[in-house]
Design an enzyme around this catalytic site. Structure first.
Site, mmCIF file in Angstrom:
data_model
loop_
_atom_site.group_PDB
_atom_site.id
_atom_site.type_symbol
_atom_site.label_atom_id
_atom_site.label_comp_id
_atom_site.label_asym_id
_atom_site.label_seq_id
_atom_site.Cartn_x
_atom_site.Cartn_y
_atom_site.Cartn_z
ATOM 1 N N GLU A 213 -3.684 -0.438 -8.011
ATOM 2 C CA GLU A 213 -4.444 0.967 -7.646
ATOM 3 C C GLU A 213 -3.764 2.188 -7.808
ATOM 4 O OE1 GLU A 213 -7.021 0.604 -4.090
ATOM 5 O OE2 GLU A 213 -6.298 2.494 -3.279
ATOM 6 N N ASP B 220 0.781 -1.171 -0.129
ATOM 7 C CA ASP B 220 0.046 0.074 0.058
ATOM 8 C C ASP B 220 0.603 1.394 -0.108
ATOM 9 O OD1 ASP B 220 -2.252 1.544 -0.035
ATOM 10 O OD2 ASP B 220 -2.446 1.459 2.341
ATOM 11 N N HIS C 48 -9.981 5.055 1.139
ATOM 12 C CA HIS C 48 -8.955 4.863 2.007
ATOM 13 C C HIS C 48 -9.237 5.771 3.621
ATOM 14 C CE1 HIS C 48 -5.263 4.070 -0.691
ATOM 15 N NE2 HIS C 48 -6.181 3.706 -0.979
HETATM 16 ZN ZN LIG Z 1 -4.581 6.174 1.399
#
Ligand SMILES: [Zn+2]
Length: 504
Positions: A284, A177, A359
């Site tokens: 992403e 991430d 998020h």
């Molecule tokens: Zn984020």
């Protein structure tokens, strides 16, 4: 009969005084049986197999394990081997059991959970096992790795041993991430991550709003591809929810100057992964940690440009209107959020090839339903710090002295640690733990100020040392290990609260 039940039964009668098996973990390749068990301080992999052929001793040698005895079933002897939960042993186990490998998600609705301590994956799995949603059971950002001193390999290894412990056999993913550097991508690929979230925020032109004509023109004029971009976008009209989105030269200059370099970086990262990763992967683009909300027109441009560069992305995270502070609910005008989200969801549906990603999704209970409805199931949500706070709740209940010390240390570290987050809690508004009764410490975990303070100081707490020894980390792990069922229950309950709000 030789089956899982009898293997566990005989193991318990011979070794039960020392080891406690996780019964749901047991699996077999028709030759040997594998399961997880713990003693008073650690978890191990146990391998049980027939003593006749040499197979098991060879297998144990490979697993870097050792024989600890035998059990008898139906008159035959079975060797019992014990091995550590190392990354090497995990890789060997993955070769035998493919359900231990993270995989590809694509456009299915999905939800990511972070595990900063590396011990709560089984509790996360309890929340997912009866739902139609693809879980990302491994998910950590490059920033969190820096703060905790863990590596990409630690993250994947810890989560996958958790998958094994829970006996989970459905598909799941592993998300590297908020990656900013190619070097991080390289390591994440090598360690088996299946999703890559690129954060190009360092390449966004900052400090320029649409009124800063000089700054924008200067940047725009230096872009060699500007004529091609003008040809592609000027005069194009796209209707979303009965609203016409159209670029004029000023708005096109603004979005191009702002995002062109960021898009280039995303393309570069994508090409790198494409060249280096053999299997299918999820990709992403995260535009959520930026100074201001991304407009629908900017979204249209960013998605359009990334697609024009042949990047096959599956998720797009945007900065939506309002405040998305860590560990607390959404702050802002829900009506305005909903209105903007409708536009963004409309754009994403028009492209039809990616999901909208949300998020900082921990505790954003007031927006979940809207998000799931408007995106029509084309969504991905990330939560992370919320499980860390539930771990602290376990400590508050079971080891109040440790909790008090952690809390005091967090207060001292707060000013420094909050710098890398957008959060509004002021040090002066954080209550003094000394004013609370010990048996009420867990109530502190429900106060907005304390949640934020304990959320952002996790790295400082976990890495704090004195004379070369950890001040808190070892005691934290020890307390949570000793109280695992309660710890897991708190974590599961919290993730359930999130998932219950989604229309899945
Ligand atoms: Zn984020």
């Amino acid at each position: 009969m030789i089956n899982a039940k009898n293997i566990l039964k005989e193991f318990k009668s011979s070794f039960g005084a020392r080891y406690n098996a996780y019964e749901s973990s047991i699996v077999s390749d028709n030759k040997s049986w594998f399961f997880l068990a713990k003693d008073g301080s650690k978890k191990y992999l146990f391998v049980i197999g027939s003593s006749k052929p040499f197979e098991l001793s060879e297998l144990l040698e490979e697993f870097e394990g050792k024989t600890i005895g035998t059990i008898k079933i139906d008159g035959s002897d079975f060797i019992v081997g014990k091995a550590d939960l190392s990354f090497k042993n995990l890789k060997l186990l993955q070769k035998i059991f493919s359900h231990l490998k993270p995989g590809f998600c694509g456009l299915k609705p999905s939800f990511g959970t972070g595990d900063r301590l590396g011990i709560v994956t089984p509790a996360h799995i309890s929340s997912f096992s009866s739902r139609e949603i693809f879980p990302y059971l491994c998910q950590q950002s490059a920033r969190e790795l820096n703060k905790t001193g863990r590596s990409w390999q630690d993250v994947i290894s810890d989560s996958l041993w958790g998958v094994f412990e829970a006996g989970y056999k459905n598909p799941f993913g592993a998300d590297a991430d908020h990656v900013k550097e190619i070097e991080d991508l390289d390591v994440a690929i090598k360690n088996g991550f299946t999703m890559f979230t690129i954060d190009p925020s360092d390449f966004i032109l900052t400090g320029a709003d649409s009124q800063d004509k000089d700054k924008i023109s200067k940047r725009y004029d230096s872009i060699p591809e500007k004529k091609e971009i003008e040809k592609f976008y000027l005069g194009k009209k796209i209707t979303i929810n009965k609203k016409v989105l159209e670029f004029d030269l000023d708005s096109l200059k603004f979005v191009t100057a702002s995002y062109f370099d960021a898009i280039k970086h995303v393309v570069k990262c994508y090409k790198f992964i494409e060249q280096n990763k053999k299997d299918n992967f999820d990709f992403e683009v995260s535009m959520d940690e930026v100074d201001s909300a991304i407009s629908p027109l900017a979204h249209l441009f960013i998605a359009g440009e990334i697609q024009r560069n042949e990047v096959n992305f599956h998720n797009m995270a945007l900065r939506y209107p309002g405040m998305w502070e860590k560990a607390i609910d959404y702050i802002g005008d829900i009506g305005q959020f909903s209105h903007e989200l409708k536009m963004h969801a409309g754009i994403a549906k028009k492209f039809g090839s990616y999901k909208l990603s949300l998020h900082s999704g921990s505790e954003k209970f007031s927006v979940y339903q809207i998000f799931s409805e408007e995106s029509d199931g084309l969504f991905h949500i990330k939560t992370s710090g919320t499980s860390w706070l539930e771990s602290l709740r376990t400590i508050a209940v079971k080891n109040p002295d440790l909790f008090r010390n952690i809390y005091d240390y967090a207060v001292k570290s707060y000013e420094e640690e909050k710098k890398s987050y957008h959060i509004s809690t002021e040090l002066s508004s954080i209550p003094d733990v000394g004013k609370f009764r010990e048996d009420k410490f867990d109530n502190l975990l429900d106060l907005k100020e304390c949640r934020q303070m304990l959320h952002v100081t996790f790295g400082a707490i976990l890495t704090a040392t004195k004379n070369g020894n950890h001040i808190f980390s070892d005691s934290i792990y020890k307390t949570l290990f000793a109280n695992e069922p309660l710890h897991y229950r708190y974590i599961t309950k919290n993730i359930d609260r999130h998932l219950d709000l989604l229309d899945i």
